[in-house]
Scaffold this motif. Structure first.
Motif, PDB file in Angstrom:
ATOM      1  N   LEU A   1      43.314  28.214  27.687  1.00 13.65           N
ATOM      2  CA  LEU A   1      42.771  28.876  28.868  1.00 13.65           C
ATOM      3  C   LEU A   1      41.822  27.951  29.610  1.00 13.65           C
ATOM      4  N   ASN A   2      40.928  27.287  28.885  1.00 12.37           N
ATOM      5  CA  ASN A   2      40.001  26.349  29.533  1.00 12.37           C
ATOM      6  C   ASN A   2      40.762  25.235  30.242  1.00 12.37           C
ATOM      7  N   GLU A   3      41.794  24.750  29.607  1.00 10.26           N
ATOM      8  CA  GLU A   3      42.601  23.685  30.207  1.00 10.26           C
ATOM      9  C   GLU A   3      43.286  24.186  31.486  1.00 10.26           C
ATOM     10  N   ASN A   4      43.807  25.392  31.459  1.00 11.30           N
ATOM     11  CA  ASN A   4      44.482  25.949  32.637  1.00 11.30           C
ATOM     12  C   ASN A   4      43.509  26.252  33.771  1.00 11.30           C
ATOM     13  N   VAL A   5      42.322  26.741  33.441  1.00  6.38           N
ATOM     14  CA  VAL A   5      41.309  26.998  34.471  1.00  6.38           C
ATOM     15  C   VAL A   5      40.835  25.673  35.076  1.00  6.38           C
ATOM     16  N   ALA A   6      40.686  24.659  34.241  1.00  7.07           N
ATOM     17  CA  ALA A   6      40.313  23.334  34.741  1.00  7.07           C
ATOM     18  C   ALA A   6      41.400  22.792  35.660  1.00  7.07           C
ATOM     19  N   HIS A   7      42.659  23.016  35.292  1.00  5.25           N
ATOM     20  CA  HIS A   7      43.773  22.570  36.133  1.00  5.25           C
ATOM     21  C   HIS A   7      43.760  23.302  37.479  1.00  5.25           C
ATOM     22  N   LEU A   8      43.507  24.598  37.453  1.00  2.00           N
ATOM     23  CA  LEU A   8      43.387  25.379  38.688  1.00  2.00           C
ATOM     24  C   LEU A   8      42.271  24.815  39.557  1.00  2.00           C
TER      25      LEU A   8
ATOM     26  N   ALA B   1      47.208  31.242  46.176  1.00  2.00           N
ATOM     27  CA  ALA B   1      47.662  30.866  44.830  1.00  2.00           C
ATOM     28  C   ALA B   1      47.896  32.119  43.985  1.00  2.00           C
ATOM     29  N   GLN B   2      47.038  33.110  44.142  1.00  2.77           N
ATOM     30  CA  GLN B   2      47.204  34.358  43.401  1.00  2.77           C
ATOM     31  C   GLN B   2      48.454  35.101  43.860  1.00  2.77           C
ATOM     32  N   ARG B   3      48.644  35.196  45.166  1.00  2.00           N
ATOM     33  CA  ARG B   3      49.818  35.902  45.700  1.00  2.00           C
ATOM     34  C   ARG B   3      51.120  35.231  45.300  1.00  2.00           C
ATOM     35  N   GLN B   4      51.134  33.911  45.341  1.00  2.48           N
ATOM     36  CA  GLN B   4      52.351  33.166  45.035  1.00  2.48           C
ATOM     37  C   GLN B   4      52.546  32.939  43.537  1.00  2.48           C
ATOM     38  N   LYS B   5      51.577  33.368  42.743  1.00  2.00           N
ATOM     39  CA  LYS B   5      51.635  33.208  41.278  1.00  2.00           C
ATOM     40  C   LYS B   5      51.905  31.751  40.904  1.00  2.00           C
ATOM     41  N   ARG B   6      51.088  30.863  41.468  1.00  2.00           N
ATOM     42  CA  ARG B   6      51.242  29.427  41.232  1.00  2.00           C
ATOM     43  C   ARG B   6      50.852  29.010  39.819  1.00  2.00           C
TER      44      ARG B   6
ATOM     45  N   SER C   1      49.762  30.094  35.562  1.00  2.00           N
ATOM     46  CA  SER C   1      50.202  30.953  34.462  1.00  2.00           C
ATOM     47  C   SER C   1      49.417  32.265  34.417  1.00  2.00           C
ATOM     48  N   ARG C   2      49.978  33.228  33.698  1.00  2.73           N
ATOM     49  CA  ARG C   2      49.319  34.526  33.536  1.00  2.73           C
ATOM     50  C   ARG C   2      47.973  34.406  32.851  1.00  2.73           C
ATOM     51  N   GLU C   3      47.846  33.407  31.997  1.00  3.09           N
ATOM     52  CA  GLU C   3      46.572  33.197  31.297  1.00  3.09           C
ATOM     53  C   GLU C   3      45.412  33.026  32.269  1.00  3.09           C
ATOM     54  N   VAL C   4      45.696  32.473  33.427  1.00  5.55           N
ATOM     55  CA  VAL C   4      44.661  32.159  34.404  1.00  5.55           C
ATOM     56  C   VAL C   4      44.440  33.307  35.395  1.00  5.55           C
ATOM     57  N   ALA C   5      45.299  34.305  35.375  1.00  2.00           N
ATOM     58  CA  ALA C   5      45.242  35.378  36.375  1.00  2.00           C
ATOM     59  C   ALA C   5      43.875  36.049  36.441  1.00  2.00           C
ATOM     60  N   ASP C   6      43.289  36.379  35.299  1.00  3.32           N
ATOM     61  CA  ASP C   6      41.972  37.015  35.304  1.00  3.32           C
ATOM     62  C   ASP C   6      40.901  36.083  35.853  1.00  3.32           C
ATOM     63  N   SER C   7      40.954  34.825  35.459  1.00  3.32           N
ATOM     64  CA  SER C   7      39.982  33.849  35.957  1.00  3.32           C
ATOM     65  C   SER C   7      40.129  33.642  37.456  1.00  3.32           C
ATOM     66  N   LEU C   8      41.365  33.601  37.916  1.00  9.43           N
ATOM     67  CA  LEU C   8      41.625  33.446  39.345  1.00  9.43           C
ATOM     68  C   LEU C   8      41.101  34.649  40.111  1.00  9.43           C
ATOM     69  N   ASN C   9      41.350  35.829  39.611  1.00  9.00           N
ATOM     70  CA  ASN C   9      40.849  37.041  40.243  1.00  9.00           C
ATOM     71  C   ASN C   9      39.313  37.051  40.257  1.00  9.00           C
ATOM     72  N   ASP C  10      38.701  36.626  39.155  1.00  8.90           N
ATOM     73  CA  ASP C  10      37.239  36.545  39.092  1.00  8.90           C
ATOM     74  C   ASP C  10      36.693  35.548  40.116  1.00  8.90           C
ATOM     75  N   MET C  11      37.372  34.405  40.263  1.00  3.04           N
ATOM     76  CA  MET C  11      36.937  33.407  41.246  1.00  3.04           C
ATOM     77  C   MET C  11      36.990  33.968  42.661  1.00  3.04           C
ATOM     78  N   ILE C  12      38.059  34.701  42.962  1.00  6.78           N
ATOM     79  CA  ILE C  12      38.200  35.279  44.300  1.00  6.78           C
ATOM     80  C   ILE C  12      37.101  36.317  44.545  1.00  6.78           C
ATOM     81  N   THR C  13      36.889  37.189  43.585  1.00 10.93           N
ATOM     82  CA  THR C  13      35.845  38.206  43.711  1.00 10.93           C
ATOM     83  C   THR C  13      34.478  37.551  43.843  1.00 10.93           C
ATOM     84  N   PHE C  14      34.216  36.581  42.982  1.00 16.45           N
ATOM     85  CA  PHE C  14      32.965  35.835  42.996  1.00 16.45           C
ATOM     86  C   PHE C  14      32.765  35.163  44.358  1.00 16.45           C
TER      87      PHE C  14
END
Length: 103
Positions: A4-11, A45-50, A52-65
């Motif tokens: 997860l950390n690796e995927n969030v870093a990649h994002l 990126a969220q809409r296009q699902k660029r 993995s699912r593992e990052v979906a929550d982190s991506l949503n948190d980033m957008i909200t944040f």
């Protein structure tokens, strides 16, 4: 270091590269314009699902944040922090394994 950390870093890295490319095309951007670009990029990126699912929550948190705190916290700074923290931890892990190999 977990996946997860690796995927969030990649994002984070992808968003920062997109910002850099955008800034080379439109060099007169201020911090507010950079935040708007990054927020739109994250939403797209969220809409296009660029990523993995593992990052979906982190991506949503980033957008909200980003939406809630964009005037006080810069999105770019947050992404840089995520990327730098991952890079630092990964470098330390590499150095530990190299030192153990030398012993």
């Amino acid at each position: 270091m977990n996946n997860l950390n690796e995927n969030v870093a990649h994002l984070s890295w992808c968003a920062l590269v997109a910002l850099h490319i955008n800034n080379t095309q439109s060099p007169s951007q201020n911090a507010a314009q950079e935040d708007l670009f990054l927020l739109r990029w994250l939403i797209q990126a969220q809409r296009q699902k660029r990523f993995s699912r593992e990052v979906a929550d982190s991506l949503n948190d980033m957008i909200t944040f980003s939406r809630q705190l964009s005037r006080t916290i810069r999105i770019k700074r947050h992404l840089l922090t995520l990327w730098n923290e991952y890079s630092r931890l990964n470098t330390e892990k590499f150095c530990r394994s190299e030192c153990q190999a030398d012993i």
